[in-house]
Motif scaffolding. Structure first.
Motif, short mmCIF file in Angstrom:
data_model
loop_
_atom_site.label_atom_id
_atom_site.label_comp_id
_atom_site.label_asym_id
_atom_site.label_seq_id
_atom_site.Cartn_x
_atom_site.Cartn_y
_atom_site.Cartn_z
N VAL A 1 0.82 -1.19 -0.04
CA VAL A 1 0.12 0.02 0.03
C VAL A 1 0.90 1.26 0.04
CG1 VAL A 1 -1.68 1.29 1.48
CG2 VAL A 1 -1.81 -1.34 1.37
N GLY B 1 -15.89 -6.55 1.94
CA GLY B 1 -14.91 -5.52 1.74
C GLY B 1 -14.68 -5.67 0.16
N ALA B 2 -14.50 -4.69 -0.63
CA ALA B 2 -14.33 -4.59 -2.08
C ALA B 2 -12.98 -4.10 -2.54
CB ALA B 2 -15.51 -4.40 -2.66
N GLY C 1 -8.40 -3.54 -2.61
CA GLY C 1 -7.73 -4.23 -3.42
C GLY C 1 -7.35 -5.87 -3.02
N ALA D 1 -9.59 -7.57 -1.74
CA ALA D 1 -10.91 -8.18 -1.75
C ALA D 1 -10.73 -8.63 -3.37
CB ALA D 1 -11.74 -7.35 -1.45
N ASN E 1 -20.33 -4.65 1.10
CA ASN E 1 -19.26 -3.84 1.29
C ASN E 1 -19.97 -2.21 1.60
OD1 ASN E 1 -16.40 -2.75 1.27
ND2 ASN E 1 -16.82 -1.72 -0.62
N ARG E 2 -19.26 -1.37 2.39
CA ARG E 2 -19.77 0.05 2.60
C ARG E 2 -20.03 0.70 1.25
NH1 ARG E 2 -15.81 4.14 5.23
NH2 ARG E 2 -14.74 3.84 3.45
N THR F 1 -11.92 -8.59 4.76
CA THR F 1 -10.98 -8.02 4.08
C THR F 1 -10.88 -6.36 4.10
OG1 THR F 1 -11.99 -7.55 1.87
CG2 THR F 1 -10.94 -9.86 1.98
N THR F 2 -11.68 -6.01 4.95
CA THR F 2 -11.59 -4.32 5.05
C THR F 2 -10.67 -4.28 6.30
OG1 THR F 2 -13.07 -4.29 7.16
CG2 THR F 2 -14.23 -4.28 4.90
N SER F 3 -10.33 -2.79 6.35
CA SER F 3 -9.23 -2.66 7.23
C SER F 3 -9.78 -2.31 8.60
CB SER F 3 -8.41 -1.39 6.75
OG SER F 3 -9.26 -0.43 6.29
N ARG G 1 -13.51 -2.58 16.75
CA ARG G 1 -14.41 -2.43 15.84
C ARG G 1 -14.51 -3.77 15.09
NH1 ARG G 1 -14.04 2.22 11.96
NH2 ARG G 1 -16.26 1.45 11.64
N ILE H 1 -8.26 -11.34 7.21
CA ILE H 1 -6.86 -11.05 6.48
C ILE H 1 -5.91 -10.12 7.14
CG2 ILE H 1 -7.46 -12.01 4.34
CD1 ILE H 1 -6.97 -9.21 3.05
N GLY I 1 -4.86 -13.27 9.12
CA GLY I 1 -3.83 -12.74 8.21
C GLY I 1 -2.29 -13.27 7.88
N PHE J 1 -0.18 -13.89 4.51
CA PHE J 1 1.09 -13.08 4.33
C PHE J 1 2.06 -14.05 3.85
CE2 PHE J 1 4.84 -10.81 6.13
CZ PHE J 1 4.91 -9.92 5.38
P1 NAP Z 1 -8.22 -1.06 0.31
O1 NAP Z 1 -7.92 -1.37 -1.16
O2 NAP Z 1 -7.92 0.55 0.84
O3 NAP Z 1 -9.55 -1.54 0.61
C1 NAP Z 1 -10.20 -1.18 2.08
C2 NAP Z 1 -11.53 -1.94 2.37
O4 NAP Z 1 -11.94 -1.58 3.76
C3 NAP Z 1 -12.67 -1.44 1.41
O5 NAP Z 1 -13.71 -2.62 1.44
C4 NAP Z 1 -13.35 -0.23 2.20
O6 NAP Z 1 -14.72 0.00 2.09
C5 NAP Z 1 -13.35 -1.00 3.55
N1 NAP Z 1 -13.06 -0.04 4.70
C6 NAP Z 1 -12.32 0.90 5.17
N2 NAP Z 1 -12.46 1.63 6.12
C7 NAP Z 1 -13.81 1.53 6.31
C8 NAP Z 1 -14.78 1.95 7.23
N3 NAP Z 1 -14.38 2.97 8.09
N4 NAP Z 1 -16.06 1.50 6.99
C9 NAP Z 1 -16.49 0.58 6.32
N5 NAP Z 1 -15.75 0.12 5.39
C10 NAP Z 1 -14.28 0.46 5.50
O7 NAP Z 1 -7.15 -1.87 1.36
P2 NAP Z 1 -6.53 -3.14 1.03
O8 NAP Z 1 -5.46 -3.17 0.20
O9 NAP Z 1 -7.69 -4.05 0.44
O10 NAP Z 1 -6.33 -4.03 2.44
C11 NAP Z 1 -7.36 -4.23 3.42
C12 NAP Z 1 -6.70 -4.89 4.52
O11 NAP Z 1 -6.20 -6.47 4.23
C13 NAP Z 1 -5.84 -4.14 5.36
O12 NAP Z 1 -5.95 -4.18 6.78
C14 NAP Z 1 -4.44 -4.89 4.88
O13 NAP Z 1 -3.67 -4.89 5.88
C15 NAP Z 1 -5.05 -6.30 4.81
N6 NAP Z 1 -4.15 -7.14 4.03
C16 NAP Z 1 -3.51 -8.02 4.37
C17 NAP Z 1 -2.69 -9.10 3.60
C18 NAP Z 1 -2.20 -10.37 4.16
O14 NAP Z 1 -1.33 -10.80 3.31
N7 NAP Z 1 -2.57 -10.80 5.21
C19 NAP Z 1 -2.61 -8.75 2.32
C20 NAP Z 1 -3.09 -7.49 1.67
C21 NAP Z 1 -4.08 -6.82 2.64
P3 NAP Z 1 -15.17 1.23 0.93
O15 NAP Z 1 -14.90 0.23 -0.36
O16 NAP Z 1 -16.45 1.26 1.28
O17 NAP Z 1 -14.04 2.24 1.05
#
Ligand code: NAP
Length: 279
Positions: A63, A126-127, A129, A131, A150-151, A190-192, A201, A218, A241, A245
């Motif tokens: 990210v 979640g939707a 990256g 997701a 998803n939101r 998959t949301t944060s 939360r 995750i 997660g 990872f």
């Molecule tokens: P991203 O593209 O920014 O997507 C964030 C997601 O979270 C979207 O669905 C977003 O909803 C939702 N979200 C964020 N804040 C919110 C809130 N306050 N209320 C409701 N929905 C909310 O992030 P990403 O790259 O997909 O990563 C998401 C998570 O996965 C992170 O925690 C990251 O650390 C984790 N991750 C883990 C691994 C692993 O190897 N374990 C790999 C990649 C990512 P909207 O679409 O409505 O904005």
């Protein structure tokens, strides 16, 4: 000569990738070292040019650069192109080739717990990256249905419209998914939401969960999110997660070196560093 690898992101200081990959380089007696590079958005193109100039052997992308880096690469693997994000670059004789190992890393980790996905109904929360990578990969893996909650509904609809692999899917508001929860054998968060520091939360109420559902989050900081605690309380089996990872890292390592490293060891190194036990 020693080969140099790395990970780029912003922020990057807390990345677990250097300890994980440097341990594998040592273990397999490979003359290489892995560094974390802090790269801001506006410096991304220059960073890629610099990596080429110094013959960096390969790197991971985190990210917020997974999509933005794509125009600066020489070639992109078709799955990464479909996902619209790259998390691994291989230097193939001076050409930078982009791959995505997030979805396949998730799948390999899940296969350790669920050997077959036939007749499984999945809910993806979640939707973003991650997701998108998981949705496309699980659709390809043959899950019976994948609903997305998803939101922002537009983002979930975009995933369904652009998935190259046919799968039965509905786009749901979070409240509607809560009502239908007993339908799902597999629930993937998959949301944060729930990530450190907002650890109290959860994105969804799990009261209507199926007894033998498998629940994955995750996120790995904290190791057990409120969402996973709730799932356990309802009797579900869970996975955090860390396995995803480790597997996404192992698959990247394999692309760089031809060696698929020991993922159990990679998980334990990350866990030791984070000071906990896997869920
Ligand atoms: P991203 O593209 O920014 O997507 C964030 C997601 O979270 C979207 O669905 C977003 O909803 C939702 N979200 C964020 N804040 C919110 C809130 N306050 N209320 C409701 N929905 C909310 O992030 P990403 O790259 O997909 O990563 C998401 C998570 O996965 C992170 O925690 C990251 O650390 C984790 N991750 C883990 C691994 C692993 O190897 N374990 C790999 C990649 C990512 P909207 O679409 O409505 O904005």
């Amino acid at each position: 000569m020693k080969k140099i690898y790395g990970v780029i992101g912003d922020p990057i200081a807390h990345s677990m990738s250097p300890i994980m990959h440097n341990d594998s380089f040592q273990r397999y007696d490979i003359n290489a070292e892995f560094f974390a590079f802090h790269v801001k958005k506006e410096a991304l193109q220059d960073a890629v040019k610099g990596f080429k100039a110094i013959h960096l052997a390969g790197f991971n992308i985190t990210v917020p650069h997974k999509t933005a880096i794509m125009p600066f690469l020489d070639e992109i693997d078709p799955l990464a192109q479909a996902i619209g994000a790259v998390n691994t670059v291989v230097n193939d004789d001076g050409r930078f080739i982009g791959y995505n190992t997030d979805g396949s890393g998730f799948l390999e980790a899940l296969k350790k717990e669920i050997p077959s996905f036939d007749n499984k109904n999945m809910l993806l929360i979640g939707a973003g990256g991650a997701a998108r990578a998981i949705y496309f990969t699980m659709a390809h893996a043959g899950v019976q249905s994948i609903d997305i909650a998803n939101r922002t509904l537009d983002k979930a609809e975009y995933l369904v419209k652009n998935c190259p692999y046919p799968v039965d899917s509905a786009v749901l508001r979070i409240e509607d998914a809560e009502e239908k929860l007993s339908k799902y054998d597999l629930i993937v968060q998959t949301t944060s939401i729930g990530m450190h520091p907002e650890i109290n939360r959860s994105p969804i109420c799990l009261d209507r969960i199926k007894k033998d559902a498998f629940v994955s989050d995750i996120i790995y900081t904290p190791l057990e999110t409120k969402f996973l605690q709730d799932a356990k309380r309802h009797g579900a089996r869970t996975q955090n997660g860390i396995p995803m990872f480790a597997y996404q890292g192992a698959l990247a390592f394999e692309k760089w070196t031809g060696i698929l490293p020991d993922t159990e060891r990679m998980q334990s190194i990350v866990l030791k560093h984070l000071g906990g036990k896997s869920c």
